[in-house]
Design an enzyme around this catalytic site. Structure first.
Site, mmCIF file in Angstrom:
data_model
loop_
_atom_site.group_PDB
_atom_site.id
_atom_site.type_symbol
_atom_site.label_atom_id
_atom_site.label_comp_id
_atom_site.label_asym_id
_atom_site.label_seq_id
_atom_site.Cartn_x
_atom_site.Cartn_y
_atom_site.Cartn_z
ATOM 1 N N ASN A 210 42.289 34.287 50.321
ATOM 2 C CA ASN A 210 43.414 35.074 49.368
ATOM 3 C C ASN A 210 43.900 36.241 50.137
ATOM 4 O OD1 ASN A 210 41.739 37.238 48.450
ATOM 5 N ND2 ASN A 210 40.838 35.473 47.211
ATOM 6 N N ASP A 279 38.352 31.108 42.867
ATOM 7 C CA ASP A 279 37.850 30.404 41.700
ATOM 8 C C ASP A 279 37.589 28.956 41.928
ATOM 9 O OD1 ASP A 279 38.586 32.408 40.064
ATOM 10 O OD2 ASP A 279 40.580 31.903 39.755
ATOM 11 N N LYS A 289 36.133 18.873 62.489
ATOM 12 C CA LYS A 289 37.575 19.111 62.467
ATOM 13 C C LYS A 289 38.408 17.820 61.680
ATOM 14 C CE LYS A 289 41.965 20.670 64.689
ATOM 15 N NZ LYS A 289 42.799 20.285 65.522
ATOM 16 N N PHE A 323 37.261 43.623 37.686
ATOM 17 C CA PHE A 323 38.725 44.066 37.852
ATOM 18 C C PHE A 323 39.701 42.864 37.475
ATOM 19 C CE2 PHE A 323 39.672 47.453 40.992
ATOM 20 C CZ PHE A 323 38.357 47.927 40.956
ATOM 21 N N LYS A 337 39.532 39.514 29.701
ATOM 22 C CA LYS A 337 38.449 39.345 30.752
ATOM 23 C C LYS A 337 37.041 40.244 30.209
ATOM 24 C CE LYS A 337 41.108 37.687 34.168
ATOM 25 N NZ LYS A 337 42.035 37.842 35.011
ATOM 26 N N LYS A 341 33.530 38.292 29.828
ATOM 27 C CA LYS A 341 32.631 38.545 31.079
ATOM 28 C C LYS A 341 31.706 39.669 30.626
ATOM 29 C CE LYS A 341 35.849 36.787 34.427
ATOM 30 N NZ LYS A 341 35.922 36.564 35.720
HETATM 31 N N1 CTP Z 1 35.098 37.231 39.501
HETATM 32 C C1 CTP Z 1 34.030 36.477 39.850
HETATM 33 N N2 CTP Z 1 33.626 35.500 40.116
HETATM 34 C C2 CTP Z 1 34.857 34.481 40.233
HETATM 35 C C3 CTP Z 1 35.974 35.073 39.935
HETATM 36 C C4 CTP Z 1 36.204 36.232 39.769
HETATM 37 O O1 CTP Z 1 33.010 37.448 39.766
HETATM 38 N N3 CTP Z 1 34.534 33.157 40.604
HETATM 39 C C5 CTP Z 1 35.487 38.474 39.322
HETATM 40 C C6 CTP Z 1 36.259 39.145 40.197
HETATM 41 O O2 CTP Z 1 35.237 39.926 41.095
HETATM 42 C C7 CTP Z 1 36.839 40.545 39.248
HETATM 43 C C8 CTP Z 1 37.023 39.564 37.961
HETATM 44 O O3 CTP Z 1 35.971 38.575 38.033
HETATM 45 O O4 CTP Z 1 36.155 41.396 39.043
HETATM 46 C C9 CTP Z 1 38.405 39.085 37.575
HETATM 47 O O5 CTP Z 1 38.788 38.256 38.289
HETATM 48 P P1 CTP Z 1 39.852 37.007 38.275
HETATM 49 O O6 CTP Z 1 39.803 36.114 39.248
HETATM 50 O O7 CTP Z 1 41.194 37.735 38.095
HETATM 51 O O8 CTP Z 1 39.171 36.522 36.894
HETATM 52 P P2 CTP Z 1 39.262 35.295 36.262
HETATM 53 O O9 CTP Z 1 38.265 35.040 35.089
HETATM 54 O O10 CTP Z 1 39.389 34.107 37.479
HETATM 55 O O11 CTP Z 1 40.819 35.266 35.602
HETATM 56 P P3 CTP Z 1 41.884 33.959 35.488
HETATM 57 O O12 CTP Z 1 41.549 33.381 33.982
HETATM 58 O O13 CTP Z 1 43.084 34.758 35.478
HETATM 59 O O14 CTP Z 1 41.808 32.960 36.603
#
Ligand code: CTP
Length: 404
Positions: A210, A279, A289, A323, A337, A341
């Site tokens: 990303n 994600d 490859k 974040f 969140k 979390k």
């Molecule tokens: N994060 C993490 N592990 C993941 C995804 C996210 O630890 N697999 C953490 C990021 O480091 C960040 C926070 O979760 O601190 C928010 O990430 P984000 O991708 O915005 O959260 P999601 O839960 O994936 O939100 P969404 O539902 O919008 O996809």
């Protein structure tokens, strides 16, 4: 609180110049030595004698009106400053500062200054939103100048909107924070920061990642060291070099990051998850490859573990900051969140907003705890965001839990 600090205050020509008198008085009361420079236009609004009386120092207006033959005033003033503050700052001084022009006492002194420069703008709402003014402010922000955002409300010109000089109390509080933050406040603390984006391999030459630059996480790590902490930085690949004094643990994938973080959880007090973790990852990594075959191809992805959520479940004494990068309904998504979390803080940013987000040097964030919004920070450098976030976190850490 400001004993021993010299603040050179530049007052520009706007109606808010009268508020600079209160500012001078409050800064002096807080113990600072205030040296005032007024522009010719400022003198149209308030008499220099007002500032002379409040600061107990001669006020400078004309570059060539050298009162003391033993010094060159603009150099002497610049050298004496622990902080250069322009309040109110007009669009004109912002433009001159961005261009490096020196055609009066204030702009020349600013050119000679090596101290931090802070700018508190005040102007009409349309002037503030003018693209040229915005561009100049962005240039200055990138150069490390700090802005104290104007407030919204009824403006002297009759308009209602953004452009009102921040209240003197607010400016003084920010200055006091700036100087007191120089004292390390994370002494004896172990801080773990994650940064950058993760890389999810498809085959030996391809991957999914990303836009994360890692700048926010690296700024937090550097600032935590400055505040006296021992810092571990678990980072996905970035173009940045590790800040001095930080232990860097380079990782690639979300699974690597999970392992690196969870194995170190017990030994850290403050966990800051600034990383943009993928994600999903490819269900399998091809050993060779992948060759092109048919016109379409489907890549199967499986969900990555949510590292932050696991930390939220496993945490004992740790203060955990997540974040939330969002493009809509920031407050709602960030609070969701935080609860889901089990974080202590969530730093939310609307990445669709100018000056916020992944690759730039600035950010615009809102910090939440379980009760809601703690602080909304105006656009500022990622270093300033990092400092404020760590100050707020340091205040919440349990006093007895640091290493002795
Ligand atoms: N994060 C993490 N592990 C993941 C995804 C996210 O630890 N697999 C953490 C990021 O480091 C960040 C926070 O979760 O601190 C928010 O990430 P984000 O991708 O915005 O959260 P999601 O839960 O994936 O939100 P969404 O539902 O919008 O996809």
């Amino acid at each position: 609180m400001l004993q021993g600090k010299t603040i050179v205050l530049g007052v520009c020509g706007g109606i808010a110049a009268y508020k600079a008198a209160t500012l001078t008085s409050k800064l002096t009361q807080a113990g600072a030595t205030v040296r005032v420079i007024m522009t010719e236009s400022a003198v149209q609004f308030v008499a220099p004698l007002t500032f002379q009386t409040l600061s107990r120092h001669h006020v400078f207006v004309d570059t060539f009106d050298e009162k003391d033959a033993s010094v060159v005033s603009h150099i002497n003033l610049a050298d004496s400053a622990d902080l250069m503050l322009i309040a109110p700052a007009t669009a004109n001084i912002i433009g001159k500062l961005a261009l490096g022009l020196g055609d009066d006492m204030l702009s020349t002194t600013l050119l000679a200054a090596t101290a931090p420069i802070w700018v508190a703008p005040a102007m009409n709402v349309h002037m503030y939103a003018n693209p040229a003014v915005m561009h100049n402010m962005q240039t200055l922000l990138n150069r490390g100048v700090r802005f104290i955002e104007p407030g919204e409300g009824q403006l002297a010109c009759g308009y209602v909107g953004k452009g009102r000089l921040a209240e003197p109390e607010e400016i003084v509080a920010a200055i006091v924070r700036h100087f007191t933050a120089e004292v390390p406040r994370l002494e004896g603390r172990r801080v773990l920061v994650t940064a950058g984006g993760t890389v999810e391999r498809i085959d030996p030459v391809r991957y999914i990642t990303n836009d994360s630059s890692g700048k926010m996480g690296y700024a937090i790590a550097a600032e935590a060291v400055r505040m006296g902490a021992k810092v571990t930085l678990v980072s996905g690949p970035t173009a940045l070099s590790a800040p001095e004094g930080v232990e860097l643990i380079p990782v690639q994938s979300a699974l690597d990051m999970r392992e690196a973080v969870l194995s170190r959880l017990d030994t850290h007090d403050l966990i800051i998850k600034a990383a943009a973790v993928a994600d999903y990852r490819p269900a399998s990594i091809a050993k060779q490859k992948i060759k092109k075959k048919s016109d379409a191809m489907t890549l199967e992805l499986v969900k990555n573990p949510d590292i932050l959520q696991e930390i939220g479940t496993l945490k004992t004494h740790q203060f955990v900051i997540g974040f939330a990068a969002e493009t809509e309904r920031l407050d709602e998504h960030a609070m969701d969140k935080l609860k889901r979390k089990n974080c202590d803080f969530v730093v939310g940013n609307d990445v669709s907003q100018a000056g916020a987000g992944f690759s730039g040097d600035t950010n615009v964030v809102r910090i939440y705890d379980s009760n809601g919004l703690v602080e909304a920070l105006p656009i500022q450098s990622k270093n300033d965001v990092a400092r404020r976030l760590l100050e707020l976190a340091a205040d919440r850490l349990h006093p007895d839990e640091g290493e002795s």
